[in-house]
Design a protein around this motif. Structure first.
Motif, short mmCIF file in Angstrom:
data_model
loop_
_atom_site.label_atom_id
_atom_site.label_comp_id
_atom_site.label_asym_id
_atom_site.label_seq_id
_atom_site.Cartn_x
_atom_site.Cartn_y
_atom_site.Cartn_z
N LEU A 35 0.83 -1.21 0.00
CA LEU A 35 0.00 0.00 0.00
C LEU A 35 0.86 1.26 0.00
O LEU A 35 0.41 2.32 -0.40
CB LEU A 35 -0.93 0.02 1.20
N ARG A 36 2.09 1.11 0.46
CA ARG A 36 2.98 2.28 0.45
C ARG A 36 3.89 2.31 -0.78
O ARG A 36 4.79 3.13 -0.88
CB ARG A 36 3.77 2.37 1.75
N HIS A 37 3.65 1.38 -1.67
CA HIS A 37 4.31 1.46 -2.97
C HIS A 37 3.42 2.33 -3.85
O HIS A 37 2.52 1.86 -4.53
CB HIS A 37 4.45 0.05 -3.56
N PHE A 38 3.66 3.64 -3.78
CA PHE A 38 2.77 4.59 -4.44
C PHE A 38 3.07 4.68 -5.93
O PHE A 38 4.21 4.48 -6.35
CB PHE A 38 2.93 5.98 -3.82
N PRO A 39 2.04 5.01 -6.72
CA PRO A 39 2.29 5.26 -8.14
C PRO A 39 3.28 6.41 -8.29
O PRO A 39 3.30 7.31 -7.46
CB PRO A 39 0.93 5.68 -8.68
N ASN A 207 -7.25 7.17 -2.67
CA ASN A 207 -7.15 8.08 -3.81
C ASN A 207 -5.75 8.28 -4.35
O ASN A 207 -5.58 8.74 -5.47
CB ASN A 207 -7.78 9.43 -3.46
N ILE A 208 -4.75 7.94 -3.57
CA ILE A 208 -3.41 8.05 -4.15
C ILE A 208 -3.20 6.89 -5.13
O ILE A 208 -2.49 7.00 -6.11
CB ILE A 208 -2.30 8.12 -3.10
N LEU A 221 -2.59 13.58 -2.04
CA LEU A 221 -1.17 13.92 -1.95
C LEU A 221 -0.92 14.92 -0.83
O LEU A 221 0.01 14.79 -0.05
CB LEU A 221 -0.70 14.51 -3.28
N HIS A 222 -1.79 15.92 -0.77
CA HIS A 222 -1.65 16.95 0.25
C HIS A 222 -1.69 16.34 1.65
O HIS A 222 -0.84 16.59 2.50
CB HIS A 222 -2.78 17.97 0.06
N ARG A 223 -2.67 15.49 1.86
CA ARG A 223 -2.83 14.85 3.16
C ARG A 223 -1.60 13.99 3.52
O ARG A 223 -1.07 14.06 4.63
CB ARG A 223 -4.10 14.00 3.14
N LEU A 224 -1.13 13.20 2.56
CA LEU A 224 -0.03 12.29 2.87
C LEU A 224 1.29 13.03 3.03
O LEU A 224 2.14 12.66 3.84
CB LEU A 224 0.08 11.21 1.78
N LYS A 225 1.46 14.11 2.26
CA LYS A 225 2.67 14.93 2.43
C LYS A 225 2.68 15.58 3.81
O LYS A 225 3.69 15.58 4.50
CB LYS A 225 2.72 16.02 1.36
N PHE A 226 1.55 16.15 4.16
CA PHE A 226 1.48 16.80 5.47
C PHE A 226 1.78 15.79 6.57
O PHE A 226 2.57 16.05 7.48
CB PHE A 226 0.11 17.44 5.68
#
Ligand code: ADP
Ligand code: MG
Length: 700
Positions: A35-39, A207-208, A221-226
């Motif tokens: 799940l943390r292997h993001f596109p 959604n990512i 992206l915003h949420r995960l970056k923060f």
């Protein structure tokens, strides 16, 4: 049991063999890893191209085309599968060089496919190598219509043999999210989520991978970056907090006569505003009873050593000893000279200790340190030998931090029961975002202004065919009594070429600047240390006017009479390197120059680098541009740092978000240092597992 720790073997559609290859190729072992292997990007799959409209400048495109024929051609390593396809506008050739047998079997002539790949041209013929193929049907079109942005995942040739291309990985991820999205727990306090209007963690993960639309992708992206930046700062600032609780610090309660006499009667100039500010910061730090750990950044010549000296005088005023440790003998000696020139004779004893200090002088030094008679010592790592014992070491200055590292720093601490205050100085300014992350657990001071009256170094860029003008300029400067550095780049790939470059350069210089009128020093990495030192000394003493060198010229070497720095093949150097080299001049009263030589062939980035150098002398500005050009992982001195393993956030582009995250964390700790308030309970998780933990046992 945390469902996300389940090994991938147990994922429907994965199985033993594929789980193994995922582990081996991408390091993915369990559900959480997947799940943390993001596109790494997304493709708009709603748009179809006609064959006649595709060209090699397009990124990945998709085409609806019917397979006409398939054929394996060539022998051994030229063997390839060629598939001819067409639509109503033209023909498109598809080629595979690997996995030929398997792909050949799956492709059915006469069938219409959604062909997806990067277009190219070969012999005027539109072509695609290793495209993705999917049999066209109204149903597939329907699905495409729903998911407008298709994720693209990193894969490898090996994985593709197991049908784990981007698409294959996508399928696994989709199965996993279907089963376990509901188990992804929130890890940020509700009030923060509300304040920053973040989407929930589970929504972000969904959604990512499979963005419902571009807007939701941005939200994810915003949420995960923060989250990433916030949790990193939470850990850094918590370490800092723990440190202050654990390490008591010597209290420098007074400012006494050493400092005052020096300040009022000896200091020959007015301190710059940033110098005053830093002294105030250090003054505050050292009277709280907590050990100080401060990083002082400032360009060469910005006046760090003076600040260090004045801080040491405060230590002495309070009955403590102080020392400066520098990475090389030359630098230690220069610090010693700077300090000695400032304090003069008879005011306070200052000693120098390096590898070449004589045994008998050493003995005396050791005794004076142990008895406390000697208050200020300057030296190299000879300072941290066990034999060197201080009576009461209270303040330590470390120059050029990246050459020492934490290990040696802590060795100095152990020289006293209560660890000394530590001031780390670096002349390599780094961008704020990087400092906040790399040194997030230190306090940071900055001197971003040179003393008044300095003549800024003039930087000029010349092309190789303007060399005669440069020679003329050099002769003029030498006639005025100045000295000149000429630096050649090291090309890592070929030592032979490096040496040849240098030798050609020396040959040209010797012809243009012949004996006996001109004398040249040559210094490069292949020289023995003693020969290098000899050549350096000739230049330092003014016996030679030109020093031709590879980049080995010592960081921080100070020859005030050298006023011209010529950098050959300047386009090959990184920005921070160029800036460091330029810092070798501009140390005397004369106008100094930095001349960048380059060929006409400049890359886009190469041009920006040279333009930046011509435009500004400010190391902080330069480091920001360097960060934009190279990205955070590649700046000098940051490579080894695990702190920069950010998965979604980017220190070059997400500055604002980082500042927000940092500030938020500071506010939280100010109000709730133990994270004991009910609304902060959720944060304990950040310390129990690593950042990534998707799920966690409910707090007991
Ligand atoms: P750094 O250590 O940052 O390279 P130094 O402390 O060695 O800089 O200072 C460089 C030179 O500038 C020294 O000769 C120092 O005495 C002088 N200097 C430092 N601060 C000032 C100032 N505020 N005004 C004028 N000269 C200064
Ligand atoms: Mg200095």
């Amino acid at each position: 049991m945390d469902p996300f720790q389940t090994p991938l073997t147990y994922l429907k559609g994965a199985g033993q063999a594929r789980a193994e290859v995922l582990k081996k190729e991408l390091g993915l072992a369990n559900f959480e890893d997947l799940l943390r292997h993001f596109p790494f990007r997304y493709i708009d799959r709603t748009k179809f191209y006609k064959v006649k409209d595709i060209n090699p400048d397009l990124p990945y495109v998709q085409v609806l085309a019917r397979v006409i024929s398939k054929q394996v051609v060539g022998e051994k390593h030229t063997k390839r599968l060629v598939v001819q396809t067409r639509d109503d506008t033209g023909t498109l050739e598809l080629v595979w060089f690997k996995g030929i047998n398997w792909i050949e079997k799956t492709i059915i002539p006469g069938t219409v496919y959604i062909v997806f790949g990067k277009p190219g041209f070969f012999n005027m013929q539109a072509q695609m190598a290793h495209p993705e193929m999917e049999v066209y049907s109204p149903a597939t079109m329907q699905r495409q219509g729903n998911a407008t942005l298709q994720p693209v995942y990193n894969s490898t040739e090996k994985l593709k043999q197991f049908q784990l291309d981007s698409k294959g990985i996508q399928k696994l991820t989709s199965v996993l999210l279907g089963m376990h999205a509901k188990d992804i727990l929130e890890n940020l306090p509700l009030y923060i989520i509300q304040h920053f209007k973040l989407i929930s963690r589970a929504e972000a993960y969904k959604n990512i991978h499979f963005p419902a639309d571009a807007n939701l992708l941005n939200e994810a992206l915003h949420r995960l970056k923060f989250e990433e930046l916030f949790l990193l700062q939470l850990r850094l600032l918590r370490n800092k907090l723990l440190h202050t609780q654990k390490f008591k610090g010597n209290v420098f309660g007074t400012v006494g006569h050493y400092f005052n006499d020096f300040y009022h009667h000896k200091l020959p100039f007015e301190l710059t505003p940033p110098q005053k500010k830093v002294l105030k910061e250090i003054r505050q730090d050292t009277q709280r009873g907590v050990q100080m750990n401060r990083l002082l950044q400032g360009d060469v010549g910005s006046g760090k050593t003076v600040v260090a000296l004045m801080s040491m005088l405060i230590a002495v005023d309070n009955g403590f000893q102080a020392c400066i440790m520098a990475p090389t003998e030359i630098l230690a000696t220069q610090h010693f000279q700077t300090v000695f020139n400032l304090v003069g004779d008879g005011f306070i004893e200052v000693a120098l200790l390096t590898g070449s200090t004589k045994q008998k002088d050493r003995k005396v030094l050791h005794q004076k340190l142990e008895s406390g008679e000697l208050k200020i010592l300057i030296g190299t790592h000879a300072l941290i030998e066990d034999k060197v014992q201080f009576k009461n070491l209270g303040f330590v200055v470390i120059d050029e931090q990246h050459r020492f590292g934490v290990e040696q720093r802590s060795k100095l601490w152990r020289k006293n029961i209560i660890p000394p205050h530590v001031l780390v100085m670096t002349a390599t300014p780094i961008p704020r975002t990087l400092a906040m992350t790399l040194y997030g657990d230190l306090d940071i001071s900055v001197i971003d202004q040179l003393p008044a009256g300095r003549k800024p170094i003039q930087t000029l860029h010349f092309f190789d065919n303007q060399r005669l003008r440069v020679f003329g300029f050099m002769k003029k400067e030498i006639a005025l009594g100045r000295q000149i550095y000429i630096v050649y780049p090291l090309i890592q790939e070929s030592e032979k070429l490096d040496l040849k470059n240098l030798e050609d350069g020396i040959a040209v210089m010797s012809r243009e600047f012949p004996l006996p009128e001109y004398k040249i020093s040559v210094v490069h990495g292949k020289l023995k240390a003693a020969d290098k030192e000899f050549e350096m000394q000739r230049f330092i003493k003014g016996e030679t006017q030109i020093m031709v060198a590879t980049t080995v010229i010592e960081v921080g070497v100070n020859v005030p009479n050298a006023s011209v720095m010529i950098i050959e093949n300047a386009e090959r150097f990184g920005l921070s390197q160029l800036h460091q080299l330029r810092g070798r001049v501009g140390r005397g009263a004369e106008q100094s120059y930095c001349i960048l030589m380059s060929s006409h062939k400049l890359s886009h980035d190469g041009k920006i680098r040279l333009d930046t150098m011509v435009k500004t002398n400010n190391g902080f500005e330069i480091s920001e541009i360097d960060l934009q050009l190279r990205g955070p992982g590649n700046l000098d001195g940051t490579q080894q740092s695990g702190v920069l393993d950010l998965k979604v956030a980017n220190l070059a582009t997400d500055q604002e978000l980082l500042f927000k995250a940092r500030k938020t964390v500071e506010q939280i700790f100010a109000k709730d240092p133990q994270l004991a308030l009910p609304e902060n309970q959720v944060l304990h998780h950040a310390f129990q597992t690593n950042n990534a933990g998707l799920s966690w046992d409910k707090i007991s």
